[in-house]
Each structure stands twice: as structure tokens, then as C-alpha cells.
Design a protein around this motif. Structure first.
Motif, PDB file in Angstrom:
ATOM      1  N   SER A  40      30.376   7.099 -34.796  1.00 15.89           N
ATOM      2  CA  SER A  40      29.112   6.499 -34.387  1.00 15.89           C
ATOM      3  C   SER A  40      28.436   5.910 -35.612  1.00 15.89           C
ATOM      4  O   SER A  40      28.757   6.277 -36.755  1.00 15.89           O
ATOM      5  N   VAL A  99      29.212  -3.751 -33.675  1.00 13.39           N
ATOM      6  CA  VAL A  99      29.501  -2.327 -33.870  1.00 13.39           C
ATOM      7  C   VAL A  99      30.918  -2.137 -34.393  1.00 13.39           C
ATOM      8  O   VAL A  99      31.153  -1.416 -35.379  1.00 13.39           O
ATOM      9  N   CYS A 150      21.424   3.539 -36.030  1.00 11.94           N
ATOM     10  CA  CYS A 150      20.768   2.317 -35.578  1.00 11.94           C
ATOM     11  C   CYS A 150      19.350   2.256 -36.131  1.00 11.94           C
ATOM     12  O   CYS A 150      18.743   3.279 -36.442  1.00 11.94           O
ATOM     13  N   PRO A 199      21.970   3.956 -27.646  1.00 13.43           N
ATOM     14  CA  PRO A 199      21.996   4.953 -28.717  1.00 13.43           C
ATOM     15  C   PRO A 199      21.502   6.315 -28.240  1.00 13.43           C
ATOM     16  O   PRO A 199      20.647   6.418 -27.361  1.00 13.43           O
ATOM     17  N   ALA A 247      21.703   6.884 -32.866  1.00 11.32           N
ATOM     18  CA  ALA A 247      23.055   6.479 -33.272  1.00 11.32           C
ATOM     19  C   ALA A 247      23.807   5.940 -32.067  1.00 11.32           C
ATOM     20  O   ALA A 247      23.637   6.424 -30.938  1.00 11.32           O
ATOM     21  N   LEU A 248      24.650   4.943 -32.297  1.00  7.54           N
ATOM     22  CA  LEU A 248      25.419   4.309 -31.227  1.00  7.54           C
ATOM     23  C   LEU A 248      26.896   4.615 -31.431  1.00  7.54           C
ATOM     24  O   LEU A 248      27.446   4.406 -32.528  1.00  7.54           O
ATOM     25  N   ALA A 249      27.552   5.100 -30.379  1.00  2.00           N
ATOM     26  CA  ALA A 249      28.971   5.441 -30.456  1.00  2.00           C
ATOM     27  C   ALA A 249      29.814   4.185 -30.653  1.00  2.00           C
ATOM     28  O   ALA A 249      29.537   3.135 -30.068  1.00  2.00           O
ATOM     29  N   VAL A 250      30.841   4.300 -31.473  1.00  2.00           N
ATOM     30  CA  VAL A 250      31.820   3.227 -31.634  1.00  2.00           C
ATOM     31  C   VAL A 250      32.828   3.377 -30.491  1.00  2.00           C
ATOM     32  O   VAL A 250      33.554   4.373 -30.438  1.00  2.00           O
ATOM     33  N   ALA A 290      31.727  -0.859 -38.134  1.00  2.16           N
ATOM     34  CA  ALA A 290      32.460   0.397 -38.261  1.00  2.16           C
ATOM     35  C   ALA A 290      33.694   0.238 -39.137  1.00  2.16           C
ATOM     36  O   ALA A 290      34.040   1.145 -39.911  1.00  2.16           O
TER      37      ALA A 290
END
Length: 374
Positions: free
Chosen positions: A142, A314, A145, A345, A349-352, A318
Motif C-alpha cells: 500500500s 498507484v 496518500c 484509502p 493509505a491506498l492498497a496497490v 509503487a
């Protein structure tokens, strides 16, 4: 034997969406500084190959959507149909050359960006790998953000929405204010430990920008974004960076690799902000990462959108970003999300996405319910 059997592009569909939103403002004034913007206009693009693979891309939208859709439908798509979807770099180069007479920015480049992102989605699906793996692999599951707030032009509304973002777990905030009292309110509410950036959208000449930097320096901004008009005045921007005492960010209005080279050669920025839905998609974005590394600048991808353009940034961040990279999250309360909860998010945080291609598929019901005719 035909080695590209089934890989050729057979259809490109440019789909306009209009999704209502709110953003913690006064209902009588409307979001974004009282300009009455209450819905997001977006343009997503579906590319289909002979073998039935589909990829999704996104153009920078807002009021440009009708012009970009026309560019895709009448210029870009006819030259893409029948081409090998796997030869992304070659196709994008040919298209840029073919359309250079019409300018190297704006609707045509936005349209090319959307198609490029969709082709990377297809490439990942064909390989059974996420895009970040095609780019070299993600270093984390993740990414942090920053909550990119609208312009409220009201210190109390700024304070309320900074608090709202902090309560949701964000530890990085970006304002779009142009008044010092609004910045002061944000810093007072957030405290000293939260990173606050300020995007002013190119309002000042160099002297005005330096004067404002002097007034803003006390608030310890993480960066001051696009303080100078016109945005391509890289020498002026470099002067603000050198004399203003605040790190500078810019790049969302640059649309070719050469523009980024000029921006970085001028030593105009600490943070460079390519926008994949504007400047050529993932194919060009990955080149900017390499260029920025050579100039000791950090890439902070511009992602003021919520669809495949966000996912492109993203995956790229990453795989290619450094440890300081952040994902811009447009801090809107949308009536519907193209990817549902998977694209939102959690605790800042935003997941990859780990799935093939961009890793998430747009919700067909959202497309059906919010598609508009142009």
C-alpha cells in the motif's frame, strides 16, 4: 504464422461519466470556492482486442471531456483500430508523430494518455501480472496518500475538513487555498507533525509569488505547488524555489517528456508532478521517473481523478517511486465510486492492486447509472 493473432485492437469506446459529489462545504455556496461545481465529469476509455481482452484508461476530464471524447472518436481511435495492442511504445510514438501538427498538449494528448493506460491494463492481463510487476515490482502493498482538499476560501471550513481528514487517518494534507488565513487555520488544526502542502494553481507573477512565500514560510509547508503564471515559466519558478524558502512542486501542466526535461534542467522543482491522464499515460510517466531521479527530484504523480488514471499512478509509484512518494487522493465525497470500497484509502493509505493489469475493474452499474450523452 501470425505471432500477434488476437492482439489487434478492434474497438475503442470513450465513456463520459458525471458523478455528483460533496466536499464538506456550505450547501448554499457549492464546493470549490463557491463556483458551484457539484458533479465530477470524467472520461474513461475501454479498449478491446480481437481475443476479447479489455483494458481501461482515463483522460483528464472536467470541462474538457467533450473535446477529449471528440479527439478520441474522430482522430485517435481510427488510427488505433487494427494495431497490435502489445506494441504500446511503438504505437504511442507513431500517434504522437501523427498528431504533432495539432499541438503537443490538450485534448489529443489527453486522449492518447487514456488509450495508453488501457493498453498497459491489457498487457498486464495478457501476461497475468499486475502493471506494477511489468514496471519492475512494488516495494510495498500500500502507499500513503495525501488528502487533496478543494478550495474552501473560508478558514473555518478549512479547519473542519482538515480535522475530518485527520480523523480518517490521513497524515498528509494538500490545500488549494490562496489566502494566508486559510493556511494558518489548517496548520493550527493539524499541528506541527502533519505534512501540509499548498497548491495555488498558477495565480501569481514571480514577485507576487515571492511575497506570498515570505508570508507562508512560517507555516512550514511540505511544498508550494504551481505558484507562478504562466506554468511554463520555469526560470521564474526556479527563482521562487531558490529565494522563497519553501520547496516547490509543479508539472501537472507539462505534457511531453521534453517539457519535463526543461523543468528539471531549470532546477525549478523539488517535487515533479506528471499527470498520467494528461501527458502520455504510463509509457511516458515511467520516463519521467528516470529523468527525475537523474535530477534528484521526487516524483509526486498528479492524480486528481478516481478511475484508471489513479490506478496507473498507484502502480507506477509503487514500482518506480522512492520512499517519499505519496498518492494524491481527491478528497471528494462521491455519490458512487468506480471501484467501490477497493478503490478508497483506508487510514490514509491506498492498497496497490495485486490482480492482473490495473488490478480492478470498473463497476458496470456505476458506468450504466452515471454515463452521460455528449
Amino acid at each position: 504464422m501470425d505471432t500477434n493473432a488476437g492482439r489487434n485492437i478492434v474497438a475503442i469506446d470513450a465513456i463520459p461519466l458525471r458523478i455528483p459529489f460533496s466536499a464538506g462545504g456550505r450547501p448554499d455556496a457549492g464546493p470549490w470556492g463557491g463556483r458551484g461545481m457539484k458533479a465530477v465529469d470524467a472520461l474513461i476509455v475501454k479498449v478491446t482486442t480481437e481475443q476479447g481482452l479489455t483494458g481501461w484508461g482515463e483522460s483528464f476530464g472536467l470541462t474538457a471531456v467533450p473535446a477529449v471524447k471528440a479527439a478520441i472518436d474522430h482522430l485517435v481511435a481510427p488510427l488505433c483500430i487494427g494495431q497490435d495492442a502489445a506494441l504500446i511504445g511503438q504505437l504511442m510514438h507513431r500517434l504522437q508523430v501523427a498528431f504533432h501538427l495539432f499541438g503537443r498538449s490538450g485534448p489529443i494528448m489527453f486522449g492518447l494518455s487514456a488509450v495508453d493506460i488501457a493498453l498497459w491494463d491489457i498487457a498486464g492481463k495478457a501476461a497475468g501480472q499486475p502493471v506494477h510487476q511489468l514496471l519492475g515490482g512494488a516495494g510495498a502493498g500500500s502507499l500513503p496518500c495525501y488528502a487533496s482538499l478543494i478550495r474552501y476560501s473560508d478558514p473555518e471550513l478549512v479547519r473542519q475538513n482538515v480535522r475530518r481528514a485527520l480523523d480518517e487517518g490521513y497524515r498528509h494534507i494538500k490545500l488549494h487555498e490562496v489566502r494566508v488565513d486559510c493556511v494558518r487555520a489548517a496548520r493550527e488544526e493539524a499541528g506541527e507533525e502533519v505534512n501540509i502542502a499548498l497548491d495555488v494553481n498558477c495565480p501569481w507573477d514571480v514577485r507576487e509569488a515571492l511575497d506570498m512565500a515570505d508570508r507562508l514560510r512560517h507555516y512550514k509547508l511540505h511544498w508550494l505547488e504551481e505558484p507562478v503564471w504562466p506554468p511554463e515559466d520555469y526560470d521564474g519558478l526556479a527563482r521562487v524555489r531558490k529565494e522563497g524558502g519553501i520547496p516547490v512542486a509543479a508539472g501537472e501542466n507539462a505534457s511531453t517528456l521534453m517539457e519535463f526535461q526543461h523543468l528539471l534542467q531549470a532546477q525549478a522543482v523539488d517535487f515533479v508532478q506528471p499527470s498520467p491522464a494528461k501527458m502520455g499515460g504510463i509509457t511516458e510517466l515511467r520516463k519521467v521517473f528516470a529523468l527525475a531521479s537523474a535530477h534528484h527530484a521526487t516524483v509526486m504523480v498528479h492524480t486528481f481523478y478516481d478511475g484508471p488514471g489513479l490506478l496507473a499512478s498507484v502502480h507506477s509509484s509503487a514500482a518506480l517511486g522512492n520512499r517519499h512518494a505519496l498518492v494524491e487522493w481527491r478528497y471528494f465525497d462521491l455519490e458512487a465510486q468506480l471501484y467501490g470500497a477497493a478503490g478508497i484509502p483506508v487510514q490514509g493509505a491506498l492498497a496497490v492492486p495485486p490482480g492482473p493489469g490495473l488490478g480492478l475493474e470498473p463497476d458496470a452499474d456505476v458506468i450504466r447509472d452515471y454515463r452521460v450523452a455528449i
